[in-house]
Design an enzyme around this catalytic site. Structure first.
Site, PDB file in Angstrom:
ATOM      1  N   ASP A   1       0.718  -1.205  -0.007  1.00 21.93           N
ATOM      2  CA  ASP A   1       0.102  -0.032  -0.086  1.00 21.93           C
ATOM      3  C   ASP A   1       0.872   1.179  -0.043  1.00 21.93           C
ATOM      4  OD1 ASP A   1      -2.952   0.834   0.297  1.00 21.93           O
ATOM      5  OD2 ASP A   1      -1.592   1.906   2.009  1.00 21.93           O
TER       6      ASP A   1
ATOM      7  N   GLU B   1      14.717 -13.883   1.256  1.00 26.92           N
ATOM      8  CA  GLU B   1      15.057 -14.791   2.334  1.00 26.92           C
ATOM      9  C   GLU B   1      14.246 -16.241   2.069  1.00 26.92           C
ATOM     10  OE1 GLU B   1      14.220 -13.304   5.800  1.00 26.92           O
ATOM     11  OE2 GLU B   1      15.445 -11.403   5.671  1.00 26.92           O
TER      12      GLU B   1
END
Ligand code: NOJ
Length: 509
Positions: free
Chosen positions: A199, A244
């Site tokens: 957002d 990751e």
């Protein structure tokens, strides 16, 4: 190419999708129940807008806990089931993430506002009143002509909120904020989420000097004016968190800057956002020349930095495309052809497959501070009084719900729903449409034309934006794939394309 280059995303605003517990507000149970419908329709990925605990002043874009589900929507277990069921159906799931602001009810803000010396004070953006007691600068918040600053009476400083006063902006310059927000990403990534819609993510980088916005632009509010190098540094950190996990998690940023050249910079060197919304397409008028301009600018700005474009015509913040086209069914189909055949990842907004229009909201039913209720009307599933909802929904249905319901349209082979379903399946089977280059873009006297080309396939698209019929001549051997009106390419290779109609043909092989 990874899955998200190829995918058609389907945006679900859960409150409006389907309710299952009878409180009038759509929930995660509704999404679970309709998973077979989504698989039947043929979308590849879901973007679920916020479902976090929230006082709901901005309907969960004001988050009070990043690592849970609001009971109004269900439980974490329901969310896990959505991921599992979607994955079983070969559908990816991304979740909205709101990094720029929390709810003022978030424990972080409660701590921060408790005193000037609280360790979390600096997690938000505080400023002293000027020496004559005035606002720190001239920034305006969204949806009003009001300042983006509110004075906290207890502690005598202003805090920044680019949206509602109940949505204080986080201070991303503080490393602890960055670490805490990274943890919120990991929380969902560990649960198997495929990525995030981020957002107003460009807003996380702020100029520490907080200078006034230019006087002639102040009125548009600060959000579309905030383009800062700091955001790129933070986005690189966010990208590393996603990486990751594995190379498959994605991000699509809401970079609410209206210039495609600037938006493209938020992809970095493939080390920031994977994708960014391209809002130019939401605001392009229904004219061939305007679309040539939007497509040209999108292609050149994205190609220049190796970025992958996105296309969208509707969402939970803007008037639906069918309403923008005055409910014209042929143009609405042509708009679907456009968004699903341009080069890049398309985002459909739930209900777009039905040609759904905005609802008329009587003044006493208005609930959104940004006045976006009309495009958030509930989806009509069936033709009974409540259209498949167990009780009256939180907003009224759009007009003529039976015409737009899934029940009516799924059994009608000529419906918008079956048209969009065919289009999705044509796209899925076409390497040119999914991955090919875009060439020969032109406005031929009101007919927009472009060619999609991969090593094994060439597909031509023609859309008649003119008010009169226009003759089209197809290359010999062209085969018809789809048209908005149902018209097929005659053996002569000549066709008079009526106003609003469009046609997709395969030129080779
Ligand atoms: C953009 C979202 O799309 C909108 O719905 C929300 O109100 C604002 N950001 C604030 O989070």
């Amino acid at each position: 190419m990874t899955w998200w280059h190829d995918a058609v995303f389907y945006q679900i605003y859960p409150r409006s999708f389907l309710d299952t517990d009878g409180d009038g507000v759509g929930d995660l149970g509704g999404i679970l129940k309709k998973m077979p419908y989504l698989a039947w329709l043929g979308v590849d990925a879901l973007w679920i807008t916020p479902i976090y605990p929230s006082p709901m002043r901005d309907f969960s874009y004001d988050i009070s806990d990043y690592c849970d589900v609001d009971p109004l929507f269900g439980t974490l277990d329901d969310f896990d089931q959505i991921i599992a069921k979607a994955h079983e159906a070969g559908i990816h799931v991304i979740l909205d993430w709101v990094p720029n602001h929390t709810s003022s009810d978030h424990p972080w803000f409660q701590e921060a506002r408790s005193s000037r010396t609280n360790p979390k004070r600096d997690w938000y953006v505080w400023k002293e009143p000027t020496s004559d007691g005035k606002l720190p600068n001239n920034w305006l918040r969204s949806w009003s002509d009001q300042p983006a600053w509110t004075l906290d009476d207890e502690t005598g400083q202003f805090y920044l909120h680019c949206f509602l006063p109940e949505q204080p902006d986080l201070n991303w310059a503080n490393i602890d904020v960055r670490d805490a927000m990274a943890e919120t990403l990991r929380f969902w990534l560990r649960r198997g989420i495929d990525g995030f819609r981020m957002d107003v993510v460009h807003l996380i980088g702020k100029d520490p000097a907080m200078p006034d916005d230019p006087e002639d632009l102040v009125a548009i509010g600060h959000v579309p004016l905030n383009d800062r190098p700091e955001a790129h540094v933070y986005l690189k950190g966010i990208r590393k968190v996603l990486e990751e996990f594995d190379g498959e998690r994605t991000s699509v940023g809401e970079v609410y800057l209206l210039d495609p050249e600037v938006v493209a910079t938020y992809y970095g060197q493939a080390d920031e956002l994977h994708m960014s919304f391209n809002f130019a397409s939401l605001f392009t008028p229904w004219r061939a020349a305007s679309w040539v301009e939007t497509i040209t600018r999108t292609e050149s700005s994205h190609n220049a930095v190796g970025a992958w474009p996105t296309w969208t015509l509707s969402n939970h913040d803007n008037k639906r495309i069918a309403s923008r086209l005055d409910g014209d069914p042929m143009k609405t189909r042509s708009a679907a052809i456009l968004v699903l055949t341009l080069r890049g990842t398309p985002f459909l907004y739930a209900g777009e497959e039905l040609g759904l229009e905005d609802a008329i909201i009587p003044p006493e039913r208005v609930v959104d501070p940004g006045l976006r209720d009309p495009c958030r009307a509930p989806l009509p599933w069936t033709n009974e009084r409540l259209h498949g909802w167990p009780s009256d929904p939180w907003l009224p249905f759009a007009e003529r719900p039976n015409d737009f319901s899934v029940e009516t349209q799924e059994h009608d082979s000529a419906s918008m729903l079956n048209f969009v379903r065919s289009l999705l399946s044509i796209r899925k089977a076409s390497t040119a449409l999914r991955q090919g280059s875009l060439n020969e873009l032109r406005d031929d006297n009101g007919v927009l034309h472009y060619r999609r080309e991969s090593s094994d396939e060439v597909v031509d698209v023609y859309i008649n934006f003119a008010k009169e019929p226009r003759p089209i001549t197809f290359l010999p051997g062209s085969t018809w794939l789809l048209s908005s009106s149902g018209v097929k390419v005659p053996a002569s290779g000549q066709l008079l394309l009526v106003p609003g109609d469009s046609v997709i043909v395969r030129v080779s092989p």
